[in-house]
Scaffold this motif. Structure first.
Motif, PDB file in Angstrom:
ATOM      1  N   ARG A 166      63.406  91.512  -3.116  1.00 27.71           N
ATOM      2  CA  ARG A 166      62.493  90.401  -3.402  1.00 27.71           C
ATOM      3  C   ARG A 166      61.277  90.432  -2.480  1.00 27.71           C
ATOM      4  O   ARG A 166      60.165  90.101  -2.890  1.00 27.71           O
ATOM      5  N   ALA A 170      57.760  91.199  -4.369  1.00 25.35           N
ATOM      6  CA  ALA A 170      57.312  89.820  -4.583  1.00 25.35           C
ATOM      7  C   ALA A 170      56.014  89.779  -5.391  1.00 25.35           C
ATOM      8  O   ALA A 170      55.058  90.505  -5.106  1.00 25.35           O
ATOM      9  N   ASP A 174      60.886  90.222 -10.904  1.00 22.94           N
ATOM     10  CA  ASP A 174      61.945  89.334 -10.443  1.00 22.94           C
ATOM     11  C   ASP A 174      63.230  90.121 -10.208  1.00 22.94           C
ATOM     12  O   ASP A 174      63.576  91.012 -11.007  1.00 22.94           O
ATOM     13  N   TYR A 176      67.374  89.318  -9.256  1.00 21.16           N
ATOM     14  CA  TYR A 176      68.387  88.291  -9.037  1.00 21.16           C
ATOM     15  C   TYR A 176      69.778  88.873  -9.293  1.00 21.16           C
ATOM     16  O   TYR A 176      69.949  89.761 -10.134  1.00 21.16           O
ATOM     17  N   CYS A 185      66.740  93.634 -12.321  1.00 21.00           N
ATOM     18  CA  CYS A 185      65.332  93.867 -11.995  1.00 21.00           C
ATOM     19  C   CYS A 185      64.544  93.749 -13.300  1.00 21.00           C
ATOM     20  O   CYS A 185      64.627  94.632 -14.169  1.00 21.00           O
ATOM     21  N   LEU A 188      58.382  89.658 -14.470  1.00 22.52           N
ATOM     22  CA  LEU A 188      58.208  88.282 -14.040  1.00 22.52           C
ATOM     23  C   LEU A 188      58.355  87.313 -15.205  1.00 22.52           C
ATOM     24  O   LEU A 188      57.821  87.545 -16.292  1.00 22.52           O
TER      25      LEU A 188
END
Length: 216
Positions: A166, A170, A174, A176, A185, A188
């Motif tokens: 991240r 950045a 995104d 998570y 991955c 956005l």
């Protein structure tokens, strides 16, 4: 409330039971909904190729319906094969992600229409029904649009690697965790709800016409 025109279903634990099967009762309910003009959407983080067999088993390629794959990165019309919604990673991010994974000493993979593309076998290869496509250099191999890449690693390293990713990426993509073993991955803003909203726009419908069942 407006009439329901779109029914979005997560696969595991919603569409399928604990044995990963669609029960006769669920099949009958889906057929009844389709007869009433409802568009069934199969929603999952799986790649499109991993959902297509289930869509065909349910007859959505003939009765109508959609596949929402990659956690919302892509929506495909089951009958026509037309891509209705798609968000892909910036191609420049693919080699950078591969280099990041190598530096962290973790596995990374992506998908093609034929299966899972990776440099080494990992948990995803054994938990899906898609064939593994082994390659020597993933970054060089991927010369097509990618909706999602997946980092596979030991659970005790997941949070630290995700935090590092991240920080490095950045504002460009995104990352998570989606399970103890995986870090998603994605482009956005990719999410199931955002893609469903785009599908409703495409169909000239509103959120009042949607029923979503599952975890997102």
């Amino acid at each position: 409330m407006a009439e329901i025109k779109v029914l979005a279903l997560d696969l595991d634990g919603t569409l399928t039971n604990d044995q990963k099967e669609v029960t006769p009762r669920t099949r009958a309910a889906l057929d009844a909904a389709i007869e009433r003009g409802v568009t069934v959407v199969l929603a999952s983080g799986r790649p499109t190729a991993g959902i297509t067999p289930l869509a065909k088993d349910l007859g959505l390629d003939k009765k109508g319906g959609c596949i929402l794959s990659y956690n919302g990165g892509k929506i495909v019309d089951c009958c026509t094969g037309e891509t209705l919604v798609e968000k892909t990673l910036d191609p420049a991010l693919v080699p950078e992600l591969c280099a990041f994974a190598a530096a962290q000493d973790v596995a990374i993979l992506t998908y093609s229409s034929e299966g899972i593309v990776c440099e080494r076998a990992n948990k995803e290869c054994f938990t899906t029904k898609l064939p593994m496509i082994p390659v020597e250099d993933l970054a060089r191999y991927v010369d097509y649009p990618v909706c999602k890449m997946l980092i596979c690693l030991d659970p005790d390293r997941r949070d630290a690697v995700c935090a590092a990713g991240r920080q490095q990426f950045a504002g460009r993509m995104d990352l998570y965790p989606s399970s103890p073993f995986f870090i998603e991955c994605v482009p956005l803003g990719v999410a199931k709800d955002a893609s469903l909203a785009a599908l409703l726009d495409h169909m000239a419908l509103t959120r009042d016409n949607l029923m979503a069942c599952g975890d997102g």
